[in-house]
Design a protein around this motif. Structure first.
Motif, short mmCIF file in Angstrom:
data_model
loop_
_atom_site.label_atom_id
_atom_site.label_comp_id
_atom_site.label_asym_id
_atom_site.label_seq_id
_atom_site.Cartn_x
_atom_site.Cartn_y
_atom_site.Cartn_z
N LEU A 408 45.02 47.43 25.64
CA LEU A 408 46.11 46.48 25.42
C LEU A 408 46.29 45.54 26.60
N SER A 409 46.10 46.06 27.80
CA SER A 409 46.16 45.23 29.00
C SER A 409 45.36 45.92 30.10
N GLN A 410 44.80 45.11 31.00
CA GLN A 410 43.93 45.64 32.05
C GLN A 410 44.05 44.79 33.30
N ALA A 411 44.19 45.44 34.46
CA ALA A 411 44.24 44.73 35.73
C ALA A 411 42.85 44.25 36.11
N GLN A 412 42.80 43.07 36.73
CA GLN A 412 41.53 42.50 37.16
C GLN A 412 41.39 42.48 38.68
N GLU A 413 42.50 42.42 39.39
CA GLU A 413 42.48 42.32 40.84
C GLU A 413 43.32 43.43 41.45
N PHE A 414 42.91 43.89 42.64
CA PHE A 414 43.72 44.86 43.35
C PHE A 414 45.04 44.23 43.78
N GLY A 415 46.10 45.03 43.71
CA GLY A 415 47.43 44.52 43.98
C GLY A 415 48.14 44.02 42.74
N GLU A 416 47.47 44.13 41.59
CA GLU A 416 48.03 43.64 40.34
C GLU A 416 48.79 44.74 39.59
N VAL A 417 49.84 44.35 38.93
CA VAL A 417 50.59 45.22 38.03
C VAL A 417 50.44 44.67 36.62
#
Length: 451
Positions: A408-417
């Motif tokens: 449904l949703s996925q982080a792409q960068e570190f530090g991301e919520v």
């Protein structure tokens, strides 16, 4: 499938002779009821007790002799109005059943005026046959409450397809020898739509590189928790062993009591930001060290889960496996937790699901992301993962899996919520499978115990 109407014993406080060669439901049982079996050779024994049930209002019962494999059911068609919500209710009592979930099964089938199958009114967004209008498959009401008198309340609320005019109720007995099931006060009646249960699930994609102590590591996560709270998150998942990451220490050197310093800190954040926090920590309990996920909320410490499956490095590092699969009540629903390597084994998520988990929090150092999809799909639960793996590795993700296994949703960068809003009250209906979640109790196989 050709069905055979079978003989029914009628009780009125004493045994009455069986009447052979006719369907006694027409004459003796409440109007509209019949007893059915696929083949006479596997027919169980059907009884109707005019004074049965906890209130003496009558009861239906099915029992079997010493032979296994018997199968049959009581059946009645209830009139329904398409496009409206209906509630199925019944009281059920079992006797001498090893696996009542598989043996005593109630179903509701939607049919039109001619007895034909009907379709739901919506287009499915499940990952199979997406964009099609699914056929209405049987509904499987569940045990809602175990009563003090030895009976259980069976219950289910459903939106009737618009072209349906009848709901066929089946009360079935499946397969086990020398058992008995009894039902009473069976009804299918109009009701109101159940309320939505919308929840915002969040996860962080973060490596806590800085910090030389447990509490310093924990403090690195507050900006991310604050960011999730700004978006209205109800729960946020942090990664595995977050106080251990990057310190170059042994597991036991980072272990602490749980509840303890780290959970006390996260409790304060949970209260400050009005959400739940799942954090991966290392726990000391006497001489033992566990890889543990802790859950805290605005109300305080909620509970913990100790990782059950351990990879080689953790075994060699002296970590002890857990043995339990707890599920915790929160303000929005039931939450379970698993940790990293647990994802490689279907038993962990299945046990959490069987214990009632609607959302599984998954602090995970690294794993195959396909297994996250599998654990979500095979149990029809939402899985929320938080990993240290970067997307360039094409390995584990920090994200939210839907109940059909879709991301449904996925982080792409570190530090991301990242966050996804889901509705725990909305059933996932598949083409062909129907509501698979509701079928799990009666369809999950019995596995011989190793104990």
């Amino acid at each position: 499938m050709k069905l055979i109407a079978v003989n029914v014993l009628i009780f009125l406080g004493f045994m009455c002779p069986a009447v052979w060669g006719q369907n006694l439901a027409v004459n003796k049982m409440p109007a509209g009821w019949s007893a059915e079996t696929p083949r006479e050779e596997i027919s169980p024994d059907f009884e109707y007790n005019l004074r049965g049930g906890p209130s003496g209002l009558g009861s239906f019962s099915i029992s079997t002799d010493h032979r296994s494999g018997s199968f049959g059911w009581f059946q009645k068609s209830f009139p329904v109005e398409g496009g409206k919500y209906y509630e199925f209710t019944a009281l059920q009592r079992t006797k001498n059943l090893k696996h009542a979930r598989r043996t005593a099964v109630a179903r509701v089938l939607w049919r039109d005026a001619d007895g034909n199958r009907v379709k739901h009114d919506f287009v499915s967004d499940a990952s199979y046959a997406r964009g099609t209008q699914p056929r209405a498959e049987p509904e499987f009401p569940a045990v809602a409450e175990k009563l003090n008198n030895g009976w259980s309340l069976i219950k289910g609320t459903y939106l009737v397809p618009s072209t349906a005019t009848q709901g066929i109720v089946e009360l079935s007995y499946r397969w086990q020898a020398r058992g008995k099931v009894e039902w009473s006060q069976v009804d299918l009646h109009p009701t109101v739509a159940p309320p939505a249960r919308k929840v915002k699930l969040a996860t962080v994609h973060f490596k806590p590189v800085d910090g030389d102590s447990n509490i310093e590591k924990c403090r690195l996560f507050e900006p991310l928790i604050a960011k999730a709270a700004e978006q209205g998150a109800d729960i946020i998942v942090l990664p595995e062993c977050l106080t251990y990451y990057g310190r170059g220490l042994k597991y036991h050197q980072c272990a602490e009591t749980i509840p303890g310093e780290s959970t006390d800190y996260f409790q304060k954040l949970a209260s400050k930001y009005d959400l739940y926090i799942c954090a991966g920590l290392l726990e000391r309990d006497g001489r033992l060290v566990f890889n543990t996920a802790a859950l805290v909320g605005p109300e305080g410490f909620v509970g913990k889960y100790r990782k059950v499956t351990l990879p080689r490095g953790e075994i060699e590092g002296g970590i002890t496996p857990g043995t339990e699969y707890p599920v915790f009540e929160t303000s929005f629903g039931k939450v379970g937790m698993m940790i990293c390597y647990d994802g490689f084994f279907p038993e962990v998520a299945r046990k959490l699901s069987q214990n009632g988990a609607e959302v599984i929090c998954w602090p995970v150092w690294g794993c195959n992301p396909l297994l996250g999809a599998a654990r979500a799909c095979e149990n029809h639960v939402f899985v929320v993962s938080s990993t240290y793996c970067g997307v360039e590795l094409d390995w584990m993700i920090s994200g939210i899996y839907g109940r059909d296994g879709k991301i449904l949703s996925q982080a792409q960068e570190f530090g991301e919520v990242v966050l996804s809003e889901v509705d725990l009250a909305r059933r996932l209906i598949w083409s062909s499978l129907g509501d698979f979640k509701a079928q799990l109790p009666s369809h999950t196989p019995v596995v011989p115990s190793e104990d």
